[in-house]
Design a protein around this motif. Structure first.
Motif, PDB file in Angstrom:
ATOM      1  N   SER A 458      -6.077 -42.546 -26.293  1.00  0.00           N
ATOM      2  CA  SER A 458      -4.395 -43.876 -27.208  1.00  0.00           C
ATOM      3  C   SER A 458      -3.371 -43.380 -27.336  1.00  0.00           C
ATOM      4  O   SER A 458      -2.042 -44.485 -27.033  1.00  0.00           O
ATOM      5  CB  SER A 458      -5.189 -43.703 -28.557  1.00  0.00           C
ATOM      6  N   LEU A 459      -3.354 -42.121 -27.511  1.00  0.00           N
ATOM      7  CA  LEU A 459      -1.523 -41.951 -27.670  1.00  0.00           C
ATOM      8  C   LEU A 459      -0.906 -42.210 -26.468  1.00  0.00           C
ATOM      9  O   LEU A 459       0.220 -43.141 -26.057  1.00  0.00           O
ATOM     10  CB  LEU A 459      -1.359 -40.227 -27.246  1.00  0.00           C
ATOM     11  N   THR A 460      -1.592 -41.878 -24.845  1.00  0.00           N
ATOM     12  CA  THR A 460      -0.616 -41.982 -23.191  1.00  0.00           C
ATOM     13  C   THR A 460      -0.057 -43.883 -23.320  1.00  0.00           C
ATOM     14  O   THR A 460       0.671 -44.223 -23.288  1.00  0.00           O
ATOM     15  CB  THR A 460      -1.589 -41.542 -22.573  1.00  0.00           C
ATOM     16  N   VAL A 461      -1.192 -44.583 -23.746  1.00  0.00           N
ATOM     17  CA  VAL A 461      -1.101 -46.178 -23.362  1.00  0.00           C
ATOM     18  C   VAL A 461      -0.211 -46.662 -24.255  1.00  0.00           C
ATOM     19  O   VAL A 461       0.589 -47.317 -24.637  1.00  0.00           O
ATOM     20  CB  VAL A 461      -2.106 -46.671 -23.642  1.00  0.00           C
ATOM     21  N   ALA A 462      -0.265 -45.711 -25.590  1.00  0.00           N
ATOM     22  CA  ALA A 462       0.112 -46.277 -26.756  1.00  0.00           C
ATOM     23  C   ALA A 462       1.609 -46.146 -26.180  1.00  0.00           C
ATOM     24  O   ALA A 462       2.681 -47.042 -26.364  1.00  0.00           O
ATOM     25  CB  ALA A 462      -0.058 -45.659 -28.239  1.00  0.00           C
ATOM     26  N   LYS A 463       2.254 -44.621 -26.230  1.00  0.00           N
ATOM     27  CA  LYS A 463       3.886 -44.243 -25.897  1.00  0.00           C
ATOM     28  C   LYS A 463       4.291 -45.314 -24.803  1.00  0.00           C
ATOM     29  O   LYS A 463       5.461 -45.428 -24.490  1.00  0.00           O
ATOM     30  CB  LYS A 463       3.605 -42.892 -25.951  1.00  0.00           C
ATOM     31  N   THR A 464       3.456 -45.063 -23.710  1.00  0.00           N
ATOM     32  CA  THR A 464       3.978 -45.736 -22.525  1.00  0.00           C
ATOM     33  C   THR A 464       4.049 -47.037 -22.376  1.00  0.00           C
ATOM     34  O   THR A 464       5.610 -47.828 -22.340  1.00  0.00           O
ATOM     35  CB  THR A 464       2.983 -45.866 -21.438  1.00  0.00           C
ATOM     36  N   LEU A 465       3.276 -47.704 -24.161  1.00  0.00           N
ATOM     37  CA  LEU A 465       4.066 -49.173 -24.150  1.00  0.00           C
ATOM     38  C   LEU A 465       4.887 -49.406 -25.325  1.00  0.00           C
ATOM     39  O   LEU A 465       5.707 -51.077 -25.275  1.00  0.00           O
ATOM     40  CB  LEU A 465       3.097 -50.485 -24.949  1.00  0.00           C
ATOM     41  N   TRP A 466       5.160 -48.607 -25.526  1.00  0.00           N
ATOM     42  CA  TRP A 466       5.969 -48.582 -26.841  1.00  0.00           C
ATOM     43  C   TRP A 466       7.703 -48.044 -25.742  1.00  0.00           C
ATOM     44  O   TRP A 466       8.809 -48.895 -25.935  1.00  0.00           O
ATOM     45  CB  TRP A 466       5.978 -46.794 -27.284  1.00  0.00           C
ATOM     46  N   TYR A 467       7.635 -47.236 -24.774  1.00  0.00           N
ATOM     47  CA  TYR A 467       8.621 -47.245 -24.039  1.00  0.00           C
ATOM     48  C   TYR A 467       9.309 -48.164 -23.199  1.00  0.00           C
ATOM     49  O   TYR A 467      10.062 -47.970 -22.345  1.00  0.00           O
ATOM     50  CB  TYR A 467       8.846 -45.610 -23.525  1.00  0.00           C
ATOM     51  N   PHE A 468       7.807 -48.289 -21.978  1.00  0.00           N
ATOM     52  CA  PHE A 468       8.583 -49.274 -20.870  1.00  0.00           C
ATOM     53  C   PHE A 468       7.825 -50.500 -21.018  1.00  0.00           C
ATOM     54  O   PHE A 468       6.699 -50.882 -22.058  1.00  0.00           O
ATOM     55  CB  PHE A 468       7.230 -48.534 -19.831  1.00  0.00           C
ATOM     56  N   ASP A 469       7.821 -51.803 -20.037  1.00  0.00           N
ATOM     57  CA  ASP A 469       7.284 -52.928 -19.784  1.00  0.00           C
ATOM     58  C   ASP A 469       6.043 -52.380 -18.470  1.00  0.00           C
ATOM     59  O   ASP A 469       7.662 -51.650 -17.919  1.00  0.00           O
ATOM     60  CB  ASP A 469       8.323 -53.647 -19.984  1.00  0.00           C
ATOM     61  N   PHE A 470       5.544 -52.924 -17.630  1.00  0.00           N
ATOM     62  CA  PHE A 470       4.808 -52.644 -16.206  1.00  0.00           C
ATOM     63  C   PHE A 470       4.058 -53.443 -15.854  1.00  0.00           C
ATOM     64  O   PHE A 470       3.374 -54.732 -16.753  1.00  0.00           O
ATOM     65  CB  PHE A 470       4.362 -51.118 -16.478  1.00  0.00           C
TER      66      PHE A 470
END
Ligand code: HEM
Length: 529
Positions: A458-470
């Protein structure tokens, strides 16, 4: 001479006829359907273990032979919810002895490989302390710091005019390995940033397929193991030296210096050896920690990687999840354990749908009747003869349309309650679906680290989507990890992330391209300073 030769030939033919006759005509499992080769020899599953497609073989066999398949002379695999309950939740069941092949150098058991029930209970209690939800609260800052390293690596790939393609398999593997290294040894393996320290994940990747061959075709162990040990002697030696160094470094520190498995178990030891019920500290280190790194690191890395794969293919799911994360939190540092994260229902639905469609342990978790139990074992109405291994294929069951309609479609919304008005039939179907969700297996041998895994994902996916688009990388690079039209059955679905089943799955890709969102990255750099 001719006569001796004739005798030998006759003897071999007679032996062959006797074995075939026994397995097909006399054997107590003779009436169960299954592939002829499988009914005759473990070599059938062994061959698929070498190919890395035991999960697909099981799925195909169920399509062809029905819900109960004799997959090997002494093994029955089931594909029903009733079997899940009867096998994994039954007190009559024990882990199959083939798990001893997963032991490090075959010696003392870990929580994962302990077959004796009281022994297992002791080991599980000790490991459980380190990975309980309460314990995770103290560990969360360490986990977050490793996720920040992961995010900074992604940030480095964001070049305004020429973004770099990121291969997510190594990135996610190293992240998971570094987190579990801290949890187990309190040790910074730094595989995310330091090439030279990737020996351990590489050793696991090499070891898993061999162990899986032994689990599926035990007779090969005697022949193949000495050869493997000899071929890998240099690597095994280096691996053991790294492990020994890490253990002695940690033991040189005060017990409470870090929040790790050692500090928790050592606290128990202070209370008294009796409470540890005979488990020595060195033993705990060597076995459990090795196990934790191998099982916990590999599986969670696969799960995170798979989430990225499916989000990069399903734009509606991506958009909905991005919006949920970006409206729930107001900064990247706010994303941590707590009610806000728990309120992200779509995030949980995406993770669950990924674990369903792409389970990190996709094969069969084999069990047998506890040899000490006098009662007969009955699975889904079948009385199981003693000595038979039974199990349910994780991938197969979670692709069974009876429980998961359109099983090959990635549909996170199936996990959201109340999405549509439900009558009693729909409610029943939903309950069945939830009970057939078995990526962590079930019962007292089910995953002890579920809470850690969900938090990390949860933390990894949520944080990635907070800082980035991919998005997926352009051209052919973007297809790495996908099925390919025209490939063998099961490998031919272009939008399915391909797992190589070595008990713990291996995989490639996805190759993604990241773009930093506005100037949020400044906050990321500040946090990591
Ligand atoms: C998405 C990630 C994960 C998945 C899908 C997963 C799945 C599983 C499965 C299916 C089993 C049962 C294996 C069997 O019966 O052969 C298992 C066992 C276990 N897992 Fe996990 N696991 C994950 C992550 C973790 C993590 C992060 C930890 C620890 C931090 C962990 C700790 C354990 C332990 C201790 C056992 C052995 C339980 C026992 O035999 O009592 N797992 N896991």
């Amino acid at each position: 001479m001719d006569t001796i030769f004739q005798y030998i030939v006759c003897f071999i033919i007679a032996l062959f006829v006797a074995v075939v006759g026994n397995r097909l005509v006399i054997h107590p499992l003779r009436a169960y359907p299954g592939p002829l080769l499988g009914r005759l020899t473990n070599g059938y599953a062994g061959w698929h273990a070498i190919k890395g497609d035991v999960h697909l073989m099981t799925y195909r066999d169920h399509l062809k032979y029905g819900p109960v398949v004799r997959q090997a002379p002494n093994r029955l695999v089931f594909n029903t919810l009733a079997a899940v309950q009867d096998i994994y939740l039954s007190p009559l069941i024990a882990k199959a002895p083939i798990y001893t092949f997963t032991r490090f150098r075959g010696v003392t058991p870990s929580v994962f490989t302990a077959l004796d029930k009281p022994d297992h209970r002791r080991r599980r209690r000790a490991v459980g302390q380190a990975i309980s939800e309460r314990s995770m609260r103290s560990f969360e800052p360490t986990m977050l710091s490793q996720i920040d390293v992961f995010l900074l690596q992604l940030l480095r790939s964001c070049r305004p005019n020429q973004p770099q393609v990121v291969d997510m398999t190594p990135r996610c593997k190293y992240l998971a390995m570094d987190i579990i290294g801290h949890l187990a040894f309190g040790h910074a393996f730094r595989t995310q940033t330091d090439e030279t320290l990737r020996l351990i994940p590489r050793a696991f990747a090499g070891l898993n397929p061999v162990v899986y061959l032994f689990m599926n075709w035990p007779k090969t162990h005697r022949l193949v193991d000495p050869a493997v040990q000899w071929l890998l002697r240099a690597r095994v030696g280096a691996f053991r030296r790294v492990l020994a160094g890490v253990v002695s470094d940690r033991m040189a520190l005060p017990r409470d210096a870090k929040h790790d498995l050692y500090s928790l178990v050592a606290t128990d030891e202070r209370v008294g050896q009796a409470q540890l019920e005979g488990i020595r500290r060195s033993e705990i280190w060597g076995r459990r920690v090795f196990f934790l790194m191998r099982v916990c690191g590999t599986t969670t890395g696969t799960a995170i990687c798979s989430v990225f794969y499916y989000l990069s293919r399903y734009s509606a799911a991506y958009a909905r999840l991005a919006s949920e994360i970006r409206t729930t939190f107001s900064s990247g540092s706010e994303i941590r354990q707590g009610p806000q994260l728990a309120s992200c229902k779509y995030l949980r639905a995406v993770i669950d749908e990924t674990l369903r469609i792409c389970p990190p342990t996709p094969g069969v978790m084999w069990r047998e009747k506890d040899p000490l139990s006098p009662e007969p074992l009955v699975v889904d109405g079948h009385v199981i003869p003693p000595g038979t291994l039974v199990g349910v294929g994780t991938y197969s069951l979670m692709h069974n349309p009876e429980y998961f309609p359109e099983p090959f479609s990635f549909r996170p919304q199936r996990w959201l309650d109340g999405a549509v008005e439900e009558g009693p039939k729909e409610k029943e179907a939903r309950t069945a679906m939830r009970r057939a969700f078995i990526p962590f297996s079930l019962g007292d041998r089910g995953c002890a680290g579920k809470a850690v895994a969900y938090l990390e994902m949860s933390l990894t996916v949520a944080k990635t989507l907070w800082y980035f688009d991919f998005e997926k990388a352009p051209a052919e690079a973007g297809d790495v990890g996908s099925g390919r039209r025209g490939a063998t059955e099961g490998r031919d679905r272009p939008d399915e992330y391909q797992l190589h089943d070595s008990f713990m799955a291996d995989h490639q890709g996805p190759n993604l391209v990241f773009r930093a969102r506005a100037d949020y990255w400044g906050d990321l750099i500040k946090t990591s300073e």
